[in-house]
Write a protein that holds these residues in place. Sequence first.
Motif, mmCIF file in Angstrom:
data_model
loop_
_atom_site.group_PDB
_atom_site.id
_atom_site.type_symbol
_atom_site.label_atom_id
_atom_site.label_comp_id
_atom_site.label_asym_id
_atom_site.label_seq_id
_atom_site.Cartn_x
_atom_site.Cartn_y
_atom_site.Cartn_z
ATOM 1 N N GLY B 102 0.826 -1.204 0.000
ATOM 2 C CA GLY B 102 0.000 0.000 0.000
ATOM 3 C C GLY B 102 0.859 1.252 0.000
ATOM 4 O O GLY B 102 0.575 2.226 -0.700
ATOM 5 N N ARG B 103 1.956 1.215 0.787
ATOM 6 C CA ARG B 103 2.894 2.349 0.801
ATOM 7 C C ARG B 103 3.400 2.614 -0.612
ATOM 8 O O ARG B 103 3.464 3.754 -1.063
ATOM 9 C CB ARG B 103 4.122 2.024 1.658
ATOM 10 C CG ARG B 103 3.888 1.947 3.134
ATOM 11 C CD ARG B 103 5.188 1.475 3.794
ATOM 12 N NE ARG B 103 4.968 1.162 5.208
ATOM 13 C CZ ARG B 103 5.165 2.029 6.198
ATOM 14 N NH1 ARG B 103 5.599 3.235 5.949
ATOM 15 N NH2 ARG B 103 4.928 1.676 7.441
ATOM 16 N N VAL B 104 3.805 1.516 -1.288
ATOM 17 C CA VAL B 104 4.350 1.653 -2.644
ATOM 18 C C VAL B 104 3.282 2.233 -3.574
ATOM 19 O O VAL B 104 3.566 3.119 -4.392
ATOM 20 C CB VAL B 104 4.863 0.287 -3.159
ATOM 21 C CG1 VAL B 104 5.433 0.424 -4.566
ATOM 22 C CG2 VAL B 104 5.905 -0.306 -2.207
ATOM 23 N N SER B 105 2.044 1.772 -3.413
ATOM 24 C CA SER B 105 0.948 2.264 -4.264
ATOM 25 C C SER B 105 0.758 3.764 -4.067
ATOM 26 O O SER B 105 0.522 4.502 -5.027
ATOM 27 C CB SER B 105 -0.362 1.541 -3.931
ATOM 28 O OG SER B 105 -0.195 0.153 -3.996
ATOM 29 N N ILE B 106 0.813 4.213 -2.825
ATOM 30 C CA ILE B 106 0.638 5.649 -2.530
ATOM 31 C C ILE B 106 1.795 6.451 -3.143
ATOM 32 O O ILE B 106 1.583 7.461 -3.814
ATOM 33 C CB ILE B 106 0.554 5.886 -1.000
ATOM 34 C CG1 ILE B 106 -0.725 5.238 -0.449
ATOM 35 C CG2 ILE B 106 0.591 7.380 -0.679
ATOM 36 C CD1 ILE B 106 -0.783 5.168 1.077
ATOM 37 N N ASP B 123 -5.531 -2.550 4.332
ATOM 38 C CA ASP B 123 -4.763 -2.456 5.586
ATOM 39 C C ASP B 123 -3.368 -1.904 5.299
ATOM 40 O O ASP B 123 -2.357 -2.516 5.638
ATOM 41 C CB ASP B 123 -4.685 -3.811 6.289
ATOM 42 C CG ASP B 123 -6.053 -4.290 6.728
ATOM 43 O OD1 ASP B 123 -6.814 -4.768 5.869
ATOM 44 O OD2 ASP B 123 -6.373 -4.174 7.917
ATOM 45 N N SER B 124 -3.354 -0.721 4.669
ATOM 46 C CA SER B 124 -2.110 -0.175 4.130
ATOM 47 C C SER B 124 -1.214 0.419 5.213
ATOM 48 O O SER B 124 -1.681 0.913 6.237
ATOM 49 C CB SER B 124 -2.455 0.914 3.118
ATOM 50 O OG SER B 124 -1.264 1.502 2.637
ATOM 51 N N GLY B 125 0.066 0.380 4.951
ATOM 52 C CA GLY B 125 1.027 1.104 5.771
ATOM 53 C C GLY B 125 1.142 2.523 5.250
ATOM 54 O O GLY B 125 0.430 2.906 4.321
ATOM 55 N N MET B 219 -5.793 4.304 11.115
ATOM 56 C CA MET B 219 -4.955 4.731 9.981
ATOM 57 C C MET B 219 -5.775 4.762 8.694
ATOM 58 O O MET B 219 -5.596 5.655 7.857
ATOM 59 C CB MET B 219 -3.781 3.778 9.799
ATOM 60 C CG MET B 219 -2.758 3.857 10.904
ATOM 61 S SD MET B 219 -1.346 2.813 10.463
ATOM 62 C CE MET B 219 -0.388 2.954 11.960
ATOM 63 N N GLY B 220 -6.649 3.787 8.543
ATOM 64 C CA GLY B 220 -7.525 3.752 7.368
ATOM 65 C C GLY B 220 -8.435 4.966 7.350
ATOM 66 O O GLY B 220 -8.662 5.589 6.310
ATOM 67 N N GLY B 237 -14.544 -7.802 12.400
ATOM 68 C CA GLY B 237 -14.023 -9.127 12.744
ATOM 69 C C GLY B 237 -12.734 -9.504 12.036
ATOM 70 O O GLY B 237 -12.110 -10.496 12.369
ATOM 71 N N LYS B 238 -12.302 -8.710 11.032
ATOM 72 C CA LYS B 238 -11.103 -9.082 10.270
ATOM 73 C C LYS B 238 -9.861 -8.378 10.820
ATOM 74 O O LYS B 238 -9.955 -7.272 11.334
ATOM 75 C CB LYS B 238 -11.272 -8.699 8.795
ATOM 76 C CG LYS B 238 -12.415 -9.413 8.109
ATOM 77 C CD LYS B 238 -12.122 -10.886 7.933
ATOM 78 C CE LYS B 238 -13.318 -11.607 7.330
ATOM 79 N NZ LYS B 238 -13.130 -13.045 7.275
ATOM 80 N N ASP B 239 -8.703 -9.031 10.663
ATOM 81 C CA ASP B 239 -7.451 -8.468 11.168
ATOM 82 C C ASP B 239 -6.629 -7.831 10.041
ATOM 83 O O ASP B 239 -7.172 -7.377 9.042
ATOM 84 C CB ASP B 239 -6.657 -9.549 11.925
ATOM 85 C CG ASP B 239 -6.297 -10.723 11.031
ATOM 86 O OD1 ASP B 239 -6.455 -10.602 9.792
ATOM 87 O OD2 ASP B 239 -5.860 -11.762 11.553
ATOM 88 N N HIS B 240 -5.303 -7.837 10.190
ATOM 89 C CA HIS B 240 -4.420 -7.194 9.209
ATOM 90 C C HIS B 240 -4.440 -7.924 7.860
ATOM 91 O O HIS B 240 -3.986 -7.401 6.858
ATOM 92 C CB HIS B 240 -2.999 -7.145 9.779
ATOM 93 C CG HIS B 240 -2.034 -6.318 8.975
ATOM 94 N ND1 HIS B 240 -2.235 -4.977 8.710
ATOM 95 C CD2 HIS B 240 -0.856 -6.632 8.372
ATOM 96 C CE1 HIS B 240 -1.227 -4.512 7.986
ATOM 97 N NE2 HIS B 240 -0.378 -5.490 7.764
#
Lengths: 412, 267
Positions: B102-106, B123-125, B219-220, B237-240
């Motif tokens: 996600g970082r790279v995409s941004i 769940d981007s950084g 963060m999202g 209910g979902k994680d990373h």
Amino acid sequence: MTNSERKRIAVLFGGRSVEHEISIITGLQLIEAMDTVSLEPVPVYITTDGRWYTGNELLRRDFYKGLPGCLSSLKEVVLMPIPGKGGLSVLSEKKKGLMPEIFGAREPDLIPVDVYIPAFHGSYGEDGCVQGLFEMADVAYVGCNVLSASMGMNKYHCKMFLKSHDIPVLPAVLIDKEEMDPASGGGLKAVKERILSTPGLESFPLFLKPASLGSSIGLGKARNDGELDAAIIEAFKYDSALIVEPCLDEKMEINISVMEGDGPAPRASVVEIPVAEEGGELTYEDKYIRGGGKKSGSLSQGMAGLTRIIDPADLDPKYKELAREFGLKIFKLLGCSGTARIDLMLDLKGDQLYFNEINTLPGSMAYYLWAKSDPVVLYTDMISHIIGRAELRCRTKRALERKIGFKALFKQ
Amino acid sequence: MHERGTISSLEKPEIHTEKLGVKEGVPIIVMHGWGQNLESMRTLGELLGSRNPVWLMDLPGFGKSSLPAENSDTVSYAEILKRFMEANGIERAHLLGHSFGGRVSIRFTSRYASMVESVILVDSGGLKRKQDLHGKLRSMRIKFISRFCKTVDGIFRTSLYKDWFTPRFGSRDYLNAQGIMRKVLVRAVNEDVTEDASKIDRPTFILWGEKDNETPVEMGERLHSIIKDSRLTVLPGKDHFPFMGDGAHLCAHHILRFLNSCSSHDR
């Protein structure tokens, strides 16, 4: 981010069945794929001795390693067969407050539920039993009703019914366990005589299976008299009735999934050819252990993990089309709802496709077939669809007139 | 069905990819998170492949791709992505990045917007974690111990930092990373892409697991407020890793809905 507008969906799994463990996998997969943005899953685990528990701990697979001790961290619940309640009544809540014997005598807490999804396989869950409870409680539930579920569960009655509607089936005989009782003039010898005198079953090899089980449990192939004895005894370990069929020399299993559509016409998936480890019949290990275990350390994926060829390119399209035609017709004839998997048998020598059996609650809900169909149906979308259909059916049924007043009792 | 693509061997590093799905349409380039490889995104990629061509990519230093250059950061990864797209004749793509991807995409979208059809951040950084007082005190304490260890090592020529501090306080990712990749990781977790994210003007879909402990849902929400044309969906209910197992179907459901809603001419 808990949205109180979400529909509450009770997913029931486990149960009093030899397929208990597979049902846990199916139930957890279903919850994992469910659109939790619009639906709130309520996991309900039914133990092997038939008690119902709920709690979010059930979502972790390693929770089941702690059975039965870990059950104490859950709430014990029950669905009362009383129309209008709708939810699950909590049994295990400890009474709180002052003098609970006086002030605590209240109705048990109710966990609200909008729609029930039975994710069981086999006895008490796929056979119409729990569906009967849903009917009594007048709640919305996914999948087959009592009649279609119980018809689908009994291999013999299902075959005989479909045969009367011109679906080709292999010859078969049904043997009740009572026929083994010497006190009523029966016994192994008499049973074998009856099997071998049935038209189409005069010669070995024969194929024996419990009349109401799936997952290849209790299956037996008899190549001679001795093996027939063993297979009869094995099958009666799991069921009180067994069915005997001829064993085709050159055959291929072709499975297809059928799902209810938006109207009266159902939809069919692509076909699959399951592959057994050493050729021949699929064993329980083939279906549930080998496939899921091929990636080291990975979790068993139930039916979704089976080694199979989906939509085989080299299968004659005429058989694919025939399987589709059979599947759609059988689903309608049995009055099925939800998603079913229909297992067909292709006799390669006689070039004939036979109905073998139907699973009205197939392992992994057969989602792996829909993910490869055209158009693709995501498991998430399938779940939302069959939930929507369940609600529609429930509304339609509730609109029916049930009360015609007391007339006969108080005749003038 | 599967095509393997690489950047020509003259260009370093070599990128390993797999192409799947339909043949026609704007491709989706899928970039995995730190410590993963393209296998982690395979099921999701296959499901998205029913609508668009999909390129699953092993990011440099992961899977079958070679290591990036010595002093790489996420901007370098974006440059590598650009070279990869040019080398494979991809004029425009949907970018799907999980966590580090996600970082790279941004980074990429803020620089080469014309090559991006839309962005999907799972769940981007990229943003610094907001810490409460307790968390702030904890990281101050750890920083102090770290500096102390380094000072002692400097004076007495010991290896306290390496042998005592790192195994005790280093993150799992840090401990697993070796050599160059450890430096890339340190650079990545210390950067903040807020400025780049604010430049994104492509339709953006932000998909997040409600119970994500690594990049919390906060963060999202911040990314959603920073990126103009963005939509946020939180998965209860979902994680990373919301796309793991059968969660892939759930993620595909929401991503396909986004793709269908934001354009009708990209197929």
